[in-house]
Design an enzyme around this catalytic site. Structure first.
Site, PDB file in Angstrom:
ATOM      1  N   SER A   1      45.966  36.088  38.133  1.00 55.33           N
ATOM      2  CA  SER A   1      45.157  37.268  38.379  1.00 55.33           C
ATOM      3  C   SER A   1      44.105  37.434  37.272  1.00 55.33           C
ATOM      4  CB  SER A   1      46.067  38.496  38.506  1.00 55.33           C
ATOM      5  OG  SER A   1      45.373  39.595  39.026  1.00 55.33           O
TER       6      SER A   1
ATOM      7  N   HIS B   1      49.971  38.972  46.119  1.00 53.13           N
ATOM      8  CA  HIS B   1      49.161  38.563  44.977  1.00 53.13           C
ATOM      9  C   HIS B   1      49.979  37.908  43.870  1.00 53.13           C
ATOM     10  CE1 HIS B   1      45.440  38.702  42.684  1.00 53.13           C
ATOM     11  NE2 HIS B   1      46.037  39.351  41.683  1.00 53.13           N
TER      12      HIS B   1
ATOM     13  N   ASP C   1      46.312  37.795  50.735  1.00 53.70           N
ATOM     14  CA  ASP C   1      46.299  38.455  49.427  1.00 53.70           C
ATOM     15  C   ASP C   1      45.417  39.692  49.518  1.00 53.70           C
ATOM     16  OD1 ASP C   1      45.980  39.243  46.773  1.00 53.70           O
ATOM     17  OD2 ASP C   1      45.802  37.219  46.006  1.00 53.70           O
TER      18      ASP C   1
END
Length: 266
Positions: free
Chosen positions: A95, A245, A217
């Site tokens: 991320s 995610h 996602d």
């Protein structure tokens, strides 16, 4: 300051193996890698750490000015690599840590064998033909909600970010991780995460790069993975048949194999 203590650095796996550094995302800590680490540890030297303000990092090291920019986190990554004298590192950033890796690697490319960008997003805000997944108003509303009631925001947003509603224990785990984070520090990291625009920085990456996206996602739509791949010369895009995610929790086997296959080739 002792960098190992500052970032709660832990090292496991094969002492003489190739180095893999695992970096967690917003609201998380190194525990989010616990299902991937044992798979990698048989072959690689695995280095984990907590970003300052997260997990068991040293709270006295937190500085709002430093951590209001992803540059501060990238500098921490480089300091960890120097302290442990890490070379030929495969840096895995999940991320927001994907963009932290994008900033760190060009500073000292001789330390990095490659980057694995797991569920990356260089910008969460839609801009012209670029689709980040959110409007500017969406992000401002998200941040206002977070700042006014962090624990309430966490309980609502964490399951959405995790996905996999048929496995509620995953959303609960992420919620608990968010709620363990100091709200004052989390608010700053959230603004840094969701308001940063690193699209122009992608072209500066010169080390081999694997972009790993999830097929479903809510935070990083498929268009983002293709955008990152197209702007990092020579990079490869892999799509996991995964929801949410955080594939290191929801689909640890395929996630670990994608990391290991790439790291072996370095």
């Amino acid at each position: 300051m002792d960098i190992v203590r500052r970032n709660n650095v832990t090292v496991t796996g094969r002492e003489d193996g190739p180095v893999v550094v695992l970096a967690h995302g917003f609201g998380c800590d190194q525990n989010m890698w616990r299902l991937v680490t044992p798979v990698l540890a048989g072959e690689f030297r695995v280095v984990l750490f907590d970003h300052v303000g997260s997990g068991d990092s040293d709270p006295s090291a937190w500085d709002e000015a430093r951590y209001s920019s992803l540059e501060g986190y990238a500098q921490d990554v480089l300091e960890i690599c120097r302290e442990l004298d890490l070379r030929d590192v495969t840096f895995v950033g999940h991320s927001v840590s994907a963009m932290i890796g994008v900033l760190a690697a060009p500073r000292e490319p001789e330390r990095f064998a490659g980057l694995v960008l797991l569920a990356p997003s260089p910008s969460y805000i839609d801009d012209g033909e670029y689709r980040g997944g959110f409007s500017e108003a969406d992000i401002e509303e998200l941040l206002e909600s977070l700042e006014s009631n962090y624990l309430g925001w966490s309980s609502v947003m964490a399951p959405v970010i995790m996905g996999n509603p048929d496995r509620p224990e995953l959303g609960e785990e992420l919620t608990n991780s968010f709620c363990r984070t100091d709200p004052r520090m989390a608010r700053v990291f959230a603004r840094t995460t969701f308001l940063s625009d690193n699209r122009e920085d992608l072209a500066g990456v010169t080390v081999p790069t694997l972009v790993v996206e999830c097929a479903h996602d809510t935070l990083a739509p498929r268009e983002v993975g293709a955008f990152v791949r197209d702007r990092i010369a020579g990079s490869t895009l892999v799509t996991l048949d995964a929801h949410g995610h955080c594939p290191q929790l929801s689909d640890p086997g395929p996630t670990a194999e994608a990391i290991a296959s790439f790291a072996r080739a370095r």
